[in-house]
Design an enzyme around this catalytic site. Structure first.
Site, PDB file in Angstrom:
ATOM      1  N   CYS A 105     -64.669  52.899   7.654  1.00 23.89           N
ATOM      2  CA  CYS A 105     -64.547  51.474   7.348  1.00 23.89           C
ATOM      3  C   CYS A 105     -63.783  50.696   8.419  1.00 23.89           C
ATOM      4  O   CYS A 105     -64.179  49.594   8.812  1.00 23.89           O
ATOM      5  CB  CYS A 105     -63.927  51.260   5.973  1.00 23.89           C
ATOM      6  SG  CYS A 105     -62.397  52.154   5.656  1.00 23.89           S
ATOM      7  N   ASP A 294     -66.823  43.122   3.719  1.00 24.76           N
ATOM      8  CA  ASP A 294     -66.483  44.458   3.231  1.00 24.76           C
ATOM      9  C   ASP A 294     -67.494  45.480   3.746  1.00 24.76           C
ATOM     10  O   ASP A 294     -68.686  45.382   3.448  1.00 24.76           O
ATOM     11  CB  ASP A 294     -66.484  44.417   1.700  1.00 24.76           C
ATOM     12  CG  ASP A 294     -66.035  45.718   1.065  1.00 24.76           C
ATOM     13  OD1 ASP A 294     -65.875  46.711   1.794  1.00 24.76           O
ATOM     14  OD2 ASP A 294     -65.848  45.729  -0.163  1.00 24.76           O
ATOM     15  N   HIS A 296     -67.884  48.556   2.875  1.00 22.67           N
ATOM     16  CA  HIS A 296     -68.078  49.679   1.953  1.00 22.67           C
ATOM     17  C   HIS A 296     -69.402  49.600   1.197  1.00 22.67           C
ATOM     18  O   HIS A 296     -69.461  49.589  -0.034  1.00 22.67           O
ATOM     19  CB  HIS A 296     -66.906  49.750   0.972  1.00 22.67           C
ATOM     20  CG  HIS A 296     -65.605  49.965   1.645  1.00 22.67           C
ATOM     21  ND1 HIS A 296     -64.784  48.924   2.042  1.00 22.67           N
ATOM     22  CD2 HIS A 296     -64.980  51.092   2.043  1.00 22.67           C
ATOM     23  CE1 HIS A 296     -63.711  49.407   2.636  1.00 22.67           C
ATOM     24  NE2 HIS A 296     -63.808  50.721   2.641  1.00 22.67           N
TER      25      HIS A 296
END
Length: 415
Positions: A105, A294, A296
Site C-alpha cells: 500500500c 485508498d 486497498h
C-alpha cells in the site's frame, strides 16, 4: 480501509433491490422521519460532503455546493494506483510475489505522488482525464508505472530498490522509506525530468535544494511525448518530500491546523501517510476531515499500451478512482510525508514564502523549519553519514512493529 469499496457496491444496486434486501434483513422501519432527511446511498457517493466549508484538493480551492462535479473530475484525474495481482514475480521466477496485496500500500501511495508530479509537469495542473483520453504523453507517464521490471517506477523496481537497502520484498514501507526509494529511482529516468529532495530532521534547507536543482542543462519538455528535448535551463523540476513524525501513537492536536493548511499551498502534492498499518494518499481536506485515495483494492495487472482495444480502455479506467474516501484528520497515523512539486525556481521560492507565512509564522508548534543554510557545525562528513543512515536503514519515522495489512480481505474486486 473499505469505505470506497462499499460505496461502489452500494451504488451498483438499484433502489428497488436495495429496499427488498433491506426489508428482509431488518424490521420494516425504512421510511422514518430521519430517513426522509438522510441522503440515500444509491443517489450519491459520500465522497464529498455538501457543505459551505471550502474543499481543498492539492492547492485548489472548491465550493462543494457549486462545484461538486468539478471536484470529482479533479480527483478522478489523479492516478489511483492500487494493489494488483497476476504480474510477473518480483525477484525472478522462484519468487512467489505475483501480487502486492497486503504489503504494497505505501509503495502504491509513492507511485501516486510521483505520478501526479509527472502529470503536473508534462500536462499541466488543469489537465483532466476522461475515459476516452488517448493523449500520448499521458499514456507514456502511465506506462512508467506498469507492473513489470522494465518500467522505471513499477512495483518491481520500488520493491527491489527497497530490498537493496534492507527492506525485503513483502515488508511494509513507511513514509521515509518510500521517499528515499523514489529519490533513487528518478535518477535513472531522463524523460521524467525531475529530481527528488528528501528533507530530513523536519528541516528544509533552501540552499541545499537550490544547489541540487540548479543545473546548466535539464530535460524540461518533450517534443512529441516520446523524445525528451534538452534545453538550456537553470532548474531541474523538484519533488520535495518532507517526512515528519507528528506524535507517538496518534497525531498531536497542535499539528492539525498546519497539516490542513498544507493542502492550501499551490505547490501541494498532498501527504503520504495513512491510518495505523494502512497507507493512504491524502489529496485534500474539508472541515476536520481529510480526503484520500485508498490503494486497498486488488485489481488485475496488465498493460494499457496505446489504449486501442476494449481491454486496454477498461484497464486504463482502473487507474482512476470514481469516489475518494474521507475520515477525521485525528485518525491519521502520526508518521507522514508532506509532498510539494516545484517545476520552476519561481515556484520553489513561492513555496518557501508560503511555508513561512502559512505553516511556520502563525503556528505555536510549526510542522517544519525553513533555513537558508545548514547549521555551521554540520560538516560535510556528518552530512554524508546522515544521508547514508537515512537511505540504508530506512527506518526513520516508521513503526517497526507494523504487520502486513489485510484490510481488503473481504472486499477484493476481481477484474
Amino acid at each position: 480501509m473499505f469505505s470506497t469499496q462499499l460505496q461502489i457496491t452500494r451504488n451498483s444496486i438499484s433502489y428497488d433491490t436495495l429496499t427488498n434486501l433491506t426489508s428482509k434483513a431488518l424490521p420494516l422501519k425504512i421510511l422514518t422521519m430521519d430517513s426522509l432527511f438522510t441522503q440515500n446511498v444509491c443517489d450519491e457517493p459520500e465522497d464529498i460532503p455538501i457543505t459551505h466549508e471550502p474543499v481543498w484538493i492539492l492547492g485548489q480551492k472548491y465550493n462543494a455546493i457549486k462545484e461538486l462535479e468539478a471536484i470529482r473530475s479533479d480527483i478522478m484525474s489523479k492516478f489511483w494506483f492500487t494493489y494488483r495481482k497476476g504480474f510477473v514475480p518480483i525477484g525472478g521466477c522462484s519468487s512467489t510475489f505475483t501480487s502486492d496485496k497486503g504489503w504494497g500500500c505505501m509503495l502504491r501511495c509513492g507511485q501516486m505522488v510521483l505520478g501526479q508530479a509527472l502529470l503536473r509537469l508534462h500536462l499541466g495542473k488543469d489537465w483532466r482525464w476522461m475515459p476516452d483520453t488517448r493523449d500520448s504523453t499521458y499514456l507514456n507517464i502511465l506506462s512508467r508505472f506498469e507492473d513489470k521490471r522494465a518500467a522505471p517506477f513499477s512495483i518491481h523496481q520500488i520493491a527491489l530498490t527497497g530490498a537493496s537497502e534492507g527492506k525485503e520484498v513483502g515488508q511494509w514501507f513507511g513514509p521515509n522509506t518510500i521517499a528515499q526509494v523514489l529519490k533513487r529511482l528518478v535518477v535513472y529516468d531522463d524523460w521524467s525530468s525531475i529530481t527528488i529532495h528528501v528533507a530530513l530532521d523536519n528541516t528544509v534547507i533552501v540552499n541545499d535544494i537550490l544547489r541540487q536543482c540548479r543545473v546548466d542543462s535539464a530535460t524540461t519538455v518533450e517534443v512529441d511525448g516520446e523524445v525528451p528535448l534538452k534545453t538550456p535551463s537553470q532548474w531541474k523540476p523538484l519533488l520535495l518530500l518532507i517526512p515528519l513524525r507528528l506524535g507517538l501513537s496518534e497525531i498531536n492536536p497542535v499539528y492539525i491546523n498546519g497539516l490542513k493548511t498544507s493542502f492550501q499551498i499551490s505547490q501541494s502534492l498532498g501527504v503520504i501517510g495513512g491510518k495505523p498499518n494502512l497507507a493512504l494518499y491524502f489529496i485534500g481536506c474539508v472541515g476536520e476531515e481529510v480526503i484520500c485515495l485508498d490503494p486497498h483494492t486488488t485489481q488485475k495487472s496488465g498493460s494499457v499500451g496505446k489504449k486501442l482495444d476494449e481491454n486496454e480502455i477498461e484497464l486504463d479506467a482502473t487507474y482512476h478512482c470514481k469516489a475518494a474516501s474521507r475520515f477525521p484528520i485525528t485518525g491519521m497515523d502520526p508518521s507522514v510525508a508532506l509532498c510539494f512539486f516545484c517545476p520552476t525556481e519561481k515556484d520553489f521560492k513561492s513555496l518557501c514564502r508560503s511555508m513561512q507565512e502559512m505553516l511556520i509564522t502563525p503556528e505555536k508548534q510549526p510542522l517544519l523549519e525553513l533555513c537558508s543554510e545548514r547549521l555551521a557545525q554540520w560538516s560535510l562528513a556528518e552530512e554524508a553519514v546522515n544521508d547514508t543512515r537515512a537511505s540504508s536503514s530506512l527506518l526513520d519515522f516508521e513503526h517497526v512493529d507494523r504487520q502486513y495489512d489485510t484490510s481488503d480481505e473481504d472486499f477484493e474486486l476481481i477484474g
